[in-house]
Design a protein around this motif. Structure first.
Motif, PDB file in Angstrom:
ATOM      1  N   HIS A 133     -10.907   4.300  38.463  1.00  0.00           N
ATOM      2  CA  HIS A 133     -11.096   4.967  37.170  1.00  0.00           C
ATOM      3  C   HIS A 133      -9.895   5.843  36.868  1.00  0.00           C
ATOM      4  CE1 HIS A 133     -15.343   4.116  36.031  1.00  0.00           C
ATOM      5  NE2 HIS A 133     -15.393   3.773  37.304  1.00  0.00           N
ATOM      6  N   PHE A 134      -9.660   6.037  35.566  1.00  0.00           N
ATOM      7  CA  PHE A 134      -8.600   6.915  35.085  1.00  0.00           C
ATOM      8  C   PHE A 134      -9.194   7.690  33.927  1.00  0.00           C
ATOM      9  CE2 PHE A 134      -4.229   7.238  32.912  1.00  0.00           C
ATOM     10  CZ  PHE A 134      -3.879   8.334  33.682  1.00  0.00           C
ATOM     11  N   ASP A 135      -9.831   8.819  34.247  1.00  0.00           N
ATOM     12  CA  ASP A 135     -10.666   9.551  33.292  1.00  0.00           C
ATOM     13  C   ASP A 135      -9.997  10.830  32.820  1.00  0.00           C
ATOM     14  OD1 ASP A 135     -12.734   7.694  33.628  1.00  0.00           O
ATOM     15  OD2 ASP A 135     -13.600   8.809  35.302  1.00  0.00           O
ATOM     16  N   TRP A 136     -10.117  11.070  31.509  1.00  0.00           N
ATOM     17  CA  TRP A 136      -9.700  12.384  31.012  1.00  0.00           C
ATOM     18  C   TRP A 136     -10.660  13.447  31.550  1.00  0.00           C
ATOM     19  CZ3 TRP A 136     -11.034   9.500  26.099  1.00  0.00           C
ATOM     20  CH2 TRP A 136     -12.370   9.684  25.726  1.00  0.00           C
ATOM     21  N   LEU A 137     -10.181  14.695  31.629  1.00  0.00           N
ATOM     22  CA  LEU A 137     -10.971  15.773  32.216  1.00  0.00           C
ATOM     23  C   LEU A 137     -11.260  16.848  31.168  1.00  0.00           C
ATOM     24  CD1 LEU A 137      -9.168  16.214  35.654  1.00  0.00           C
ATOM     25  CD2 LEU A 137     -11.262  14.928  35.163  1.00  0.00           C
ATOM     26  N   ALA A 146     -12.848  19.870  23.397  1.00  0.00           N
ATOM     27  CA  ALA A 146     -13.020  19.919  21.943  1.00  0.00           C
ATOM     28  C   ALA A 146     -13.212  18.515  21.366  1.00  0.00           C
ATOM     29  CB  ALA A 146     -11.819  20.597  21.302  1.00  0.00           C
ATOM     30  N   THR A 147     -12.482  17.547  21.918  1.00  0.00           N
ATOM     31  CA  THR A 147     -12.602  16.167  21.447  1.00  0.00           C
ATOM     32  C   THR A 147     -13.986  15.618  21.740  1.00  0.00           C
ATOM     33  OG1 THR A 147     -10.221  15.769  21.748  1.00  0.00           O
ATOM     34  CG2 THR A 147     -11.664  13.843  21.677  1.00  0.00           C
ATOM     35  N   GLU A 148     -14.503  15.873  22.938  1.00  0.00           N
ATOM     36  CA  GLU A 148     -15.834  15.375  23.279  1.00  0.00           C
ATOM     37  C   GLU A 148     -16.910  15.982  22.376  1.00  0.00           C
ATOM     38  OE1 GLU A 148     -16.660  15.734  27.433  1.00  0.00           O
ATOM     39  OE2 GLU A 148     -15.442  13.972  27.931  1.00  0.00           O
ATOM     40  N   ARG A 149     -16.780  17.247  22.038  1.00  0.00           N
ATOM     41  CA  ARG A 149     -17.740  17.865  21.108  1.00  0.00           C
ATOM     42  C   ARG A 149     -17.718  17.151  19.761  1.00  0.00           C
ATOM     43  NH1 ARG A 149     -15.937  23.017  23.039  1.00  0.00           N
ATOM     44  NH2 ARG A 149     -14.717  23.249  21.113  1.00  0.00           N
ATOM     45  N   LEU A 150     -16.512  16.795  19.316  1.00  0.00           N
ATOM     46  CA  LEU A 150     -16.391  16.126  18.029  1.00  0.00           C
ATOM     47  C   LEU A 150     -16.971  14.708  18.087  1.00  0.00           C
ATOM     48  CD1 LEU A 150     -15.324  16.511  15.151  1.00  0.00           C
ATOM     49  CD2 LEU A 150     -13.154  15.500  15.914  1.00  0.00           C
ATOM     50  N   ILE A 151     -16.727  13.999  19.179  1.00  0.00           N
ATOM     51  CA  ILE A 151     -17.327  12.664  19.316  1.00  0.00           C
ATOM     52  C   ILE A 151     -18.846  12.764  19.225  1.00  0.00           C
ATOM     53  CG2 ILE A 151     -17.655  10.672  20.835  1.00  0.00           C
ATOM     54  CD1 ILE A 151     -14.913  11.266  22.052  1.00  0.00           C
ATOM     55  N   LEU A 152     -19.428  13.716  19.944  1.00  0.00           N
ATOM     56  CA  LEU A 152     -20.886  13.864  19.931  1.00  0.00           C
ATOM     57  C   LEU A 152     -21.411  14.257  18.555  1.00  0.00           C
ATOM     58  CD1 LEU A 152     -21.345  15.569  23.398  1.00  0.00           C
ATOM     59  CD2 LEU A 152     -22.265  13.348  22.708  1.00  0.00           C
ATOM     60  N   SER A 159     -22.855   8.710  25.569  1.00  0.00           N
ATOM     61  CA  SER A 159     -23.423   9.269  26.808  1.00  0.00           C
ATOM     62  C   SER A 159     -22.386   9.543  27.893  1.00  0.00           C
ATOM     63  CB  SER A 159     -24.472   8.299  27.363  1.00  0.00           C
ATOM     64  OG  SER A 159     -23.883   7.040  27.670  1.00  0.00           O
ATOM     65  N   LEU A 160     -21.106   9.509  27.562  1.00  0.00           N
ATOM     66  CA  LEU A 160     -20.083   9.592  28.608  1.00  0.00           C
ATOM     67  C   LEU A 160     -19.330  10.924  28.610  1.00  0.00           C
ATOM     68  CD1 LEU A 160     -18.610   5.969  28.327  1.00  0.00           C
ATOM     69  CD2 LEU A 160     -20.302   6.833  29.962  1.00  0.00           C
ATOM     70  N   SER A 161     -19.885  11.946  27.992  1.00  0.00           N
ATOM     71  CA  SER A 161     -19.194  13.238  27.964  1.00  0.00           C
ATOM     72  C   SER A 161     -19.403  13.996  29.274  1.00  0.00           C
ATOM     73  CB  SER A 161     -19.698  14.081  26.792  1.00  0.00           C
ATOM     74  OG  SER A 161     -21.077  14.382  26.964  1.00  0.00           O
ATOM     75  N   GLY A 162     -18.546  14.993  29.482  1.00  0.00           N
ATOM     76  CA  GLY A 162     -18.721  15.900  30.613  1.00  0.00           C
ATOM     77  C   GLY A 162     -18.413  15.309  31.970  1.00  0.00           C
ATOM     78  N   ALA A 206     -15.394   4.096  23.672  1.00  0.00           N
ATOM     79  CA  ALA A 206     -16.744   3.588  23.436  1.00  0.00           C
ATOM     80  C   ALA A 206     -17.483   4.392  22.374  1.00  0.00           C
ATOM     81  CB  ALA A 206     -17.533   3.601  24.740  1.00  0.00           C
ATOM     82  N   GLY A 207     -17.231   5.684  22.299  1.00  0.00           N
ATOM     83  CA  GLY A 207     -17.980   6.534  21.391  1.00  0.00           C
ATOM     84  C   GLY A 207     -17.510   6.515  19.965  1.00  0.00           C
TER      85      GLY A 207
END
Length: 248
Positions: A133-137, A146-152, A159-162, A206-207
């Motif tokens: 895997h090569f995951d952003w943190l 901030a990006t994950e909050r906006l995706i949600l 379902s892939l945040s955090g 995916a989101g």
């Protein structure tokens, strides 16, 4: 159930998803994975970023993915690699044909039991499987959080945040399928992105464009662009891999 189709993201995927850093190959070298002449099958290859790293080392590589638009981009980039359409759970390829089977940034999309059994069938005795895997943190206050909050906000079903970039469940998948010699490693890297590049990278996820309609993707892109107040970003990522051996 939400439908995820990465074929809809092919252009952004090929342009903005950087893929694994070459340093991954250096970490795999002590395991004698990725050597010249080895036969490698890359499951869920996408546009082939991981497959290309193995080919650059002289391996004989086949990339497999169910999304033809992604494979078209892969063929454009590297016509010297064999690219075929198929699914990890039932590849249709001959058994005991590969020294190494890899799955980069995709195991969570598979039916794990079936994919692990198929990988074992495809490997020669003593062959290796690598799930990487090569995951952003998402760290407190950073652009990923901030990006994950906006995706949600735009896609509450995502379902892939955090994430932490660690995937211990895959170890159980491999042991259950009869693999042995299980080992893991991880290391962190910062990936440079321009504002445009980061917005494109997130669209190809995916989101966003893989699941939202085009007009919603456009709204999201505009809001993410406005959210970023700098032209240059250093985005923290974690490389994580599990390696296991097929029974001799």
């Amino acid at each position: 159930m939400e439908t995820i189709d990465f074929g809809r993201t092919a252009s952004d995927y090929a342009r903005h998803r950087a893929g694994f850093p070459p340093s991954l190959m250096e970490r795999l070298a002590p395991y004698r994975i990725g050597e010249a002449g080895q036969t490698v099958l890359d499951l869920g290859t996408g546009t082939g970023t991981l497959a290309r790293l193995f080919a650059d080392r002289g391996a004989v590589v086949t990339g497999l993915d169910p999304a033809e638009p992604l494979l078209a981009k892969a063929r454009e980039a590297r016509p010297d690699i064999t690219w075929i359409a198929g699914r990890a759970e039932d590849t249709g390829l001959p058994g005991a044909a590969f020294d190494v089977v890899t799955a980069g940034q995709c195991w969570h999309w598979f039916q794990a039991g079936a994919a692990a059994a198929e990988a074992r069938r495809l490997l020669r005795p003593g062959g290796r499987i690598v799930i990487a895997h090569f995951d952003w943190l998402p760290l407190p206050g950073n652009v990923v959080e901030a990006t994950e909050r906006l995706i949600l906000a735009h896609n509450p079903r995502w379902s892939l945040s955090g994430g932490t970039g660690m995937h211990p469940r895959w170890l159980t998948d491999l042991r259950t399928a009869g693999f042995g010699g299980v080992e893991t490693f991880s290391f962190d890297v910062d990936v440079p992105y321009t504002r445009e590049g980061w917005v494109g990278r997130i669209r190809a996820s995916a989101g966003v464009a893989a699941s939202l309609p085009p007009e919603a993707v456009d709204r999201f892109s505009a809001e993410l662009t406005a959210l970023i107040d700098t032209g240059e970003l250093a985005v923290p990522h974690r490389v994580w891999a599990v390696i296991a051996r097929s029974p001799a």
